[in-house]
Design a protein around this motif. Sequence first.
Motif, mmCIF file in Angstrom:
data_model
loop_
_atom_site.group_PDB
_atom_site.id
_atom_site.type_symbol
_atom_site.label_atom_id
_atom_site.label_comp_id
_atom_site.label_asym_id
_atom_site.label_seq_id
_atom_site.Cartn_x
_atom_site.Cartn_y
_atom_site.Cartn_z
ATOM 1 N N ARG A 58 0.819 -1.202 0.000
ATOM 2 C CA ARG A 58 0.000 0.000 0.000
ATOM 3 C C ARG A 58 0.854 1.255 0.000
ATOM 4 O O ARG A 58 0.505 2.253 -0.640
ATOM 5 C CB ARG A 58 -0.961 0.002 1.191
ATOM 6 N N ALA A 124 -11.946 5.398 -4.458
ATOM 7 C CA ALA A 124 -10.959 4.515 -3.847
ATOM 8 C C ALA A 124 -9.729 4.383 -4.726
ATOM 9 O O ALA A 124 -9.825 4.408 -5.963
ATOM 10 C CB ALA A 124 -11.568 3.138 -3.617
ATOM 11 N N ASP A 127 -10.549 -0.464 -5.843
ATOM 12 C CA ASP A 127 -11.954 -0.794 -5.637
ATOM 13 C C ASP A 127 -12.101 -2.038 -4.764
ATOM 14 O O ASP A 127 -11.248 -2.937 -4.771
ATOM 15 C CB ASP A 127 -12.655 -1.029 -6.974
ATOM 16 N N VAL A 128 -13.189 -2.089 -4.030
ATOM 17 C CA VAL A 128 -13.480 -3.203 -3.138
ATOM 18 C C VAL A 128 -14.461 -4.121 -3.856
ATOM 19 O O VAL A 128 -15.681 -3.919 -3.807
ATOM 20 C CB VAL A 128 -14.055 -2.695 -1.799
ATOM 21 N N SER A 137 -15.735 2.122 -5.921
ATOM 22 C CA SER A 137 -15.805 2.150 -4.454
ATOM 23 C C SER A 137 -15.390 3.516 -3.927
ATOM 24 O O SER A 137 -14.532 4.177 -4.515
ATOM 25 C CB SER A 137 -14.886 1.092 -3.853
ATOM 26 N N ASP A 142 -12.269 1.506 0.858
ATOM 27 C CA ASP A 142 -10.942 0.957 0.574
ATOM 28 C C ASP A 142 -10.077 0.983 1.835
ATOM 29 O O ASP A 142 -9.440 -0.017 2.198
ATOM 30 C CB ASP A 142 -10.303 1.775 -0.548
ATOM 31 N N ARG A 145 -11.400 -1.497 4.306
ATOM 32 C CA ARG A 145 -11.030 -2.855 3.927
ATOM 33 C C ARG A 145 -9.630 -3.212 4.443
ATOM 34 O O ARG A 145 -9.388 -4.319 4.920
ATOM 35 C CB ARG A 145 -11.091 -2.975 2.410
ATOM 36 N N GLU A 146 -8.700 -2.253 4.375
ATOM 37 C CA GLU A 146 -7.358 -2.507 4.885
ATOM 38 C C GLU A 146 -7.373 -2.706 6.401
ATOM 39 O O GLU A 146 -6.651 -3.550 6.935
ATOM 40 C CB GLU A 146 -6.415 -1.365 4.504
#
Length: 276
Positions: A58, A124, A127-128, A137, A142, A145-146
């Motif tokens: 990331r 984002a 995208d998720v 998203s 996003d 989600r992390e």
Amino acid sequence: MTIFGPVIDVRPLFPRERRALLDLLGGLEPADWSRPTVCPGWDVHDVVGHLLNDYARRLSGGRDRHGGAVFAAGETLPSYLARVNEEFVRAARQLSPRLMIELLEHLGPRLDALWAAVDMTGPAALDVSWAATDLPSPAWLDVGREYTEFWVHQQQVRDAVGVPGADDPELVRPALEIFARALPQALRAEERPEGTAVELEVTGPAGGRWLAVRREGRWRLEPEGTQPAAWVTMDQDAFWRLASRGVTVGEARARAVLTGDPALASATTTLLAVVA
């Protein structure tokens, strides 16, 4: 409000979640690093190596705009992720636990700075796909989600070494909130009349209720709606394990109460909040 519901800002929680992880890892005995986890073929050392990969990936992509992804011919996103995750984990086996802890501690604040600069209402960076495959998203999803990725992997390590923790409602509730954003996608194949609603209730100190309502040909999360056509109730432990596939759909259903429209209730229990 989009189909994903209201914005959830998890950014203040990253340092707290990471501190709990680092304290856990710093207290492990050498033998603990070889204990098997729920991740097939991965021990504790491998899961921590995977977390290190998440941090580095990331930062490299989001902060440094480094595009290093190379898909093999005919490779899907799930198969690509499975391959590169395994490649990194294998390479990380040459790293000592001490060094991996130091790298996580070093990279963590840099990742916090990356999240702090994100416009959470914007698009984002990634995208998720488990929330929607046909819509972009929002950034907050996003980032959320992390957070779930880091928190779940910490729980997998804790399960492996028998040390519970990072389980305060303040840390768990946002993970459940993000996982619930997969509910419309779980129901996507179920066509119903306008206004049909499905309720998911998760019990426990961090639990909550989420309502998916059929609007304009698709399911979306809404704060309220008509009387639900189906209800699913399960405890928070079963829910996060289902969403991350720490338990099978069948195992989760055995721990849940399904009421009303059987097809809608059954679809709800297929909820998946990881790429697979």
